[in-house]
Design an enzyme around this catalytic site. Sequence first.
Site, PDB file in Angstrom:
ATOM      1  N   SER A 290       0.792  -1.230   0.000  1.00 40.89           N
ATOM      2  CA  SER A 290       0.000   0.000   0.000  1.00 40.89           C
ATOM      3  C   SER A 290       0.822   1.277   0.000  1.00 40.89           C
ATOM      4  O   SER A 290       0.336   2.324  -0.435  1.00 40.89           O
ATOM      5  CB  SER A 290      -0.944   0.007   1.202  1.00 40.89           C
ATOM      6  OG  SER A 290      -0.224  -0.049   2.418  1.00 40.89           O
TER       7      SER A 290
ATOM      8  N   HIS B 136      -5.426  -3.716  -2.705  1.00 40.33           N
ATOM      9  CA  HIS B 136      -5.132  -2.738  -3.748  1.00 40.33           C
ATOM     10  C   HIS B 136      -4.994  -3.374  -5.135  1.00 40.33           C
ATOM     11  O   HIS B 136      -4.604  -2.694  -6.087  1.00 40.33           O
ATOM     12  CB  HIS B 136      -3.869  -1.961  -3.388  1.00 40.33           C
ATOM     13  CG  HIS B 136      -3.984  -1.219  -2.099  1.00 40.33           C
ATOM     14  ND1 HIS B 136      -4.560   0.016  -2.004  1.00 40.33           N
ATOM     15  CD2 HIS B 136      -3.640  -1.573  -0.826  1.00 40.33           C
ATOM     16  CE1 HIS B 136      -4.550   0.419  -0.737  1.00 40.33           C
ATOM     17  NE2 HIS B 136      -3.997  -0.537  -0.010  1.00 40.33           N
TER      18      HIS B 136
ATOM     19  N   LYS C 256     -12.391   0.093  -1.927  1.00 39.18           N
ATOM     20  CA  LYS C 256     -11.370   0.749  -2.748  1.00 39.18           C
ATOM     21  C   LYS C 256     -11.828   0.728  -4.205  1.00 39.18           C
ATOM     22  O   LYS C 256     -12.676   1.523  -4.586  1.00 39.18           O
ATOM     23  CB  LYS C 256     -10.016   0.083  -2.518  1.00 39.18           C
ATOM     24  CG  LYS C 256      -9.521   0.274  -1.076  1.00 39.18           C
ATOM     25  CD  LYS C 256      -8.185  -0.359  -0.830  1.00 39.18           C
ATOM     26  CE  LYS C 256      -7.637  -0.016   0.550  1.00 39.18           C
ATOM     27  NZ  LYS C 256      -8.444  -0.537   1.672  1.00 39.18           N
TER      28      LYS C 256
END
Length: 394
Positions: free
Chosen positions: A185, A213, A244
């Site tokens: 990240s 991610h 996300k």
Amino acid sequence: MPEPIDPLLEISASLADIDEAGLRRRRRVVTTPCAPVAGLADRPDPVIAFCSNDYLGLAAEPSLAEAASQGAQRWGVGSGASHLVSGHYAVHDELETRLARFVGMDDALYFSTGYMANIGVMPALVGRGDAIFADKVNHASLVDGALLSRAEFIRYPHSDLAALAARLEASTAPRKLIVTDSVFSMDGDLAPLPELLALAEAHKAWLLVDDAHGFGVLGPQGRGSLAHFGLSSPRLIYMGTLGKAAGVSGAFVAGQRDVIEWLVSKSRSYIFTTGAPPLIAHTLLSALDLMEQGDTRRAHLNALIARFKAGLRLSRWQLLPSDTPIQPVVIGDNHETLAVSRALDAEGIWVPAIRPPTVPKGAARLRVTLSAAHSFEQVDRLVATLNRLEAAPT
């Protein structure tokens, strides 16, 4: 006998210390929906935001807002109880089936947050006498999950396969669990997942992959890092977040059916919390449709990443190697990093300063994150401003 410490005085003194070190955390109040142009309570004019993890630009997607409204009308706004009491609704079940199919796993379990997923999975799989092998720059939720398990916590240098192999070979633990982010990240690089899986297979270990991610960004139709590398194994346990790239909220863990059944009975952060509102699950079903059909968004995002990397002309600062939407510009000094972040803000660009302990001491950075909702013009403006600020130190 030592004098008792007044905790209020201690905290006040400690706050002064972190101010001096440039490490005080402060929140900014956002007054508009999540989007590339953001309104902030502390300034009169909007800024271009390069700081959210809304990689596909879905957080304020009108069709998802409509899906949430429909979900609220259908299911209300709360679940009423934990999943194991009466808080597991048909739409939760449908979402879990859809998520498992999307990432190519037998089954999936929906959690309220990614943090809850990570701290719930590891203690359910390993305990005292067992061993967890973790990349040294894993997310804090993976660290906390490992500590909660009470297993031996063995960290290896970032993406160092030889070091990991040696630690696995030396371990006599009956159960072994390798834990890694897929996309790190703060650095934006990818873990060597094929090699990690090979080590897990060789040592009869689990491999837990936190794809926070990568889910929605990597792989065909955004199916994540495992699909990106073409990996499949009963030893894989996959965690994906839904706040996300998916643009909504929550997380899920996917794997072999027996593993998921075990987590239903043993994962404390799943068992002992109220279920997420079913309207969120209803919204996520629409978000998955958009992700699956989102090749145009991903193509634009990749073009933005390439444009950003090609345009920077840095000599004092360092752009870390990353082909993901996370583009870290390492400055080093905490105070200089804060000064550059403030200078960007003064020009209407919001990029947060990331400092220790989130990153190593001396590696403070700007964490630039790109979204498919950004335009080329917005990225060009960021690049030009960064180039100018580096050439004329603040």
